[in-house]
Design an enzyme around this catalytic site. Sequence first.
Site, PDB file in Angstrom:
ATOM      1  N   ARG A 173       0.731  -1.172  -0.303  1.00 34.33           N
ATOM      2  CA  ARG A 173       0.093   0.232  -0.001  1.00 34.33           C
ATOM      3  C   ARG A 173       0.969   1.475   0.053  1.00 34.33           C
ATOM      4  NH1 ARG A 173      -2.573   0.224   5.218  1.00 34.33           N
ATOM      5  NH2 ARG A 173      -0.867   1.730   5.658  1.00 34.33           N
ATOM      6  N   GLU A 216       4.815   7.018   2.635  1.00 31.77           N
ATOM      7  CA  GLU A 216       5.476   5.448   2.685  1.00 31.77           C
ATOM      8  C   GLU A 216       5.214   4.578   1.358  1.00 31.77           C
ATOM      9  OE1 GLU A 216       5.958   3.421   6.351  1.00 31.77           O
ATOM     10  OE2 GLU A 216       3.737   4.279   6.140  1.00 31.77           O
ATOM     11  N   ASN A 276       3.942   0.330   1.900  1.00 30.81           N
ATOM     12  CA  ASN A 276       4.041  -0.488   2.916  1.00 30.81           C
ATOM     13  C   ASN A 276       4.042  -2.052   2.252  1.00 30.81           C
ATOM     14  OD1 ASN A 276       3.660   0.298   5.843  1.00 30.81           O
ATOM     15  ND2 ASN A 276       2.076   1.478   4.201  1.00 30.81           N
ATOM     16  N   SER A 286      -2.275  -2.829   5.783  1.00 25.81           N
ATOM     17  CA  SER A 286      -3.662  -3.905   6.709  1.00 25.81           C
ATOM     18  C   SER A 286      -5.281  -2.636   6.297  1.00 25.81           C
ATOM     19  CB  SER A 286      -4.005  -3.692   8.447  1.00 25.81           C
ATOM     20  OG  SER A 286      -2.960  -2.219   8.827  1.00 25.81           O
ATOM     21  N   LYS A 338      12.713   2.018   5.754  1.00 24.79           N
ATOM     22  CA  LYS A 338      12.673   3.791   5.542  1.00 24.79           C
ATOM     23  C   LYS A 338      14.148   4.096   4.583  1.00 24.79           C
ATOM     24  CE  LYS A 338       9.218   4.624   8.260  1.00 24.79           C
ATOM     25  NZ  LYS A 338       8.335   3.435   7.961  1.00 24.79           N
ATOM     26  N   LYS A 356      12.396   9.786  10.492  1.00 25.01           N
ATOM     27  CA  LYS A 356      11.856   8.787  10.185  1.00 25.01           C
ATOM     28  C   LYS A 356      12.841   7.356  11.183  1.00 25.01           C
ATOM     29  CE  LYS A 356       8.294   9.509   7.094  1.00 25.01           C
ATOM     30  NZ  LYS A 356       7.747   8.426   5.860  1.00 25.01           N
ATOM     31  N   GLU A 395       8.115   0.218  11.236  1.00 25.61           N
ATOM     32  CA  GLU A 395       6.567  -0.406  10.970  1.00 25.61           C
ATOM     33  C   GLU A 395       5.512  -0.034  12.039  1.00 25.61           C
ATOM     34  OE1 GLU A 395       6.243   0.118   6.998  1.00 25.61           O
ATOM     35  OE2 GLU A 395       8.308  -0.300   6.833  1.00 25.61           O
ATOM     36  N   GLY A 396       4.391  -0.224  11.043  1.00 24.09           N
ATOM     37  CA  GLY A 396       3.244  -0.278  12.312  1.00 24.09           C
ATOM     38  C   GLY A 396       2.750   0.865  12.357  1.00 24.09           C
ATOM     39  N   ARG A 401      -7.291   7.586   5.536  1.00 19.57           N
ATOM     40  CA  ARG A 401      -7.530   7.796   7.062  1.00 19.57           C
ATOM     41  C   ARG A 401      -7.212   8.939   7.303  1.00 19.57           C
ATOM     42  NH1 ARG A 401      -2.586   4.581   7.655  1.00 19.57           N
ATOM     43  NH2 ARG A 401      -2.060   5.125   5.511  1.00 19.57           N
TER      44      ARG A 401
HETATM   45  N1  GSH Z   1      -1.045  -6.687  12.202  1.00 18.06           N
HETATM   46  C1  GSH Z   1      -2.120  -5.859  12.463  1.00 18.06           C
HETATM   47  C2  GSH Z   1      -3.295  -6.255  11.409  1.00 18.06           C
HETATM   48  O1  GSH Z   1      -2.515  -7.153  10.307  1.00 18.06           O
HETATM   49  O2  GSH Z   1      -3.782  -5.744  10.457  1.00 18.06           O
HETATM   50  C3  GSH Z   1      -1.545  -4.955  12.201  1.00 18.06           C
HETATM   51  C4  GSH Z   1      -0.137  -4.100  10.495  1.00 18.06           C
HETATM   52  C5  GSH Z   1      -0.195  -2.679  10.661  1.00 18.06           C
HETATM   53  O3  GSH Z   1      -0.378  -2.135  11.405  1.00 18.06           O
HETATM   54  N2  GSH Z   1       0.160  -2.788   9.570  1.00 18.06           N
HETATM   55  C6  GSH Z   1       0.764  -1.427   8.833  1.00 18.06           C
HETATM   56  C7  GSH Z   1      -0.287  -0.425   8.627  1.00 18.06           C
HETATM   57  O4  GSH Z   1      -0.766  -0.924   7.590  1.00 18.06           O
HETATM   58  C8  GSH Z   1       1.972  -1.539   7.809  1.00 18.06           C
HETATM   59  S1  GSH Z   1       2.606  -2.749   8.277  1.00 18.06           S
HETATM   60  N3  GSH Z   1      -1.364   0.313   9.257  1.00 18.06           N
HETATM   61  C9  GSH Z   1      -2.291   1.471   9.061  1.00 18.06           C
HETATM   62  C10 GSH Z   1      -2.748   1.562   9.666  1.00 18.06           C
HETATM   63  O5  GSH Z   1      -2.235   1.094  10.757  1.00 18.06           O
HETATM   64  O6  GSH Z   1      -3.612   2.480   9.716  1.00 18.06           O
END
Ligand code: GSH
Length: 455
Positions: free
Chosen positions: A106, A125, A127, A132, A286, A345, A349-350, A431
Amino acid sequence: MAVKVFARNYGTADLTAVLHPYLQVVNYAPFTLLPSAVPRALFEQAYAVQQDFNLLVDAVSQNKEFLEQTLASTIKVDDFTARLFRIYKQVLEEGLAQTVVLGINRSDYMFDCGLEGTAALRQIEINTIAASFGGLTSRTADVHRLVLNVLGKSEEASQLLPNNPAKGLALGIAKAWELYGSQRAVVMFLVEEVQRNIFDQRCIEIELWNRNIRVVRKRFRDVFEQGSLDASRRLYMDGQEVAVVYYREGYVPQVYDEQNWEARLLLERSRAVKCPDIATQLAGTKKVQQELSRQGTLEKLLPGHPETIARIRATFAGLYSLDEGEEGDRIAATAIADPDRFVLKPQREGGGNNLYGEELREVLERIKDSPERTSYILMDKIKPQPALNYLLRAHSPLQVSECISELGIFGVYVRQGRELVLNQAAGHLLRTKAIEPADGGGAAGVAVLDTPYLV
Ligand code: GSH
């Protein structure tokens, strides 16, 4: 009844810990009351460049020399990236058993507001692991359509675009499963110990079941206990063959104890299609992002694709290396003098890891003369135009906030050997967050789900 018996036998402090495996708390995913305005031209630009980014990520993941050179300074100071890199090298040395590659990524953007008031698309960035909210956001437009209809805005409601990343991502997983070529084999979602976003994952899972593809949900711990490889490195979980491993976990250092690292290595060595494989996870760091913006890098990675390169480059914000040396010294000093121009940065991730303003200044001051500086990159801070909206979150008071939005485009691609058999944009995610907390997405509890209203 069961709770009372537990309460008699355990002190209340212990109760939560004892009941933890049995307790399930369900909250609705936070969302905006109203859709947010998104410039149509930038939205279309983001879609139009997604296949290019898929190509780029795929190219980086196959370029050992580039990954090695780019991450050389980072792995000296960042243990997590170093450990991932070690597995990458180890599986390459052994020879890859995996012949089908599946990428789900994404690419996230903000709309940078220039001095003349025109907005530009700027990539935040990309991902490449556990990208997700493709599932939940497949339902968001319906929610906002309903809200607009209830408000008597049926004309506006009819303008909201259909969006179904869950279907698009499942299509990629299904294609990889089919090319793996074993009807009996399952797709394994590699999930967290404590499930915080299960319903998002379920949307994709259901799409797969609807195609008669079996899905199992397992943790690293299960892989350590039940996983094995046969002589041709087919992956089995308790005797069941696995065609595709879809990681929704594994992108932060905290989840890896020695057993989980061993499990990760087992998965990477296997013939199963990993989404992403470890090279593609590294392509999403990054440091790689920063190196891609360096003059001449894209030309080396995508020779003979000048139009692709131009589309990609048009979305880049200013990115700067903090490696030791003159270039790093100079930009570190500029950022210390004017921290509001930048974002600092780390290789994480996360969400929720970036540093801004005073905090950025303090950290850079502290590490400016140490090798630790190399584990970060600097990026120009994007300044979007705020707009008013309500952020609806369980147990939070309702109040109007000044908000900014981030647009993500999902990309999916499948490669068999050298042939790219699928390369698509698979839907979008908007978002929105209040301008106050500077960093973090939905998983970090900061941003909420939204729907673009194109203007
Ligand atoms: N483990 C959870 C899942 O599988 O939904 C969270 C995964 C996560 O934090 N993914 C990050 C993301 O896309 C990329 S590493 N975050 C978007 C957000 O939190 O809005």
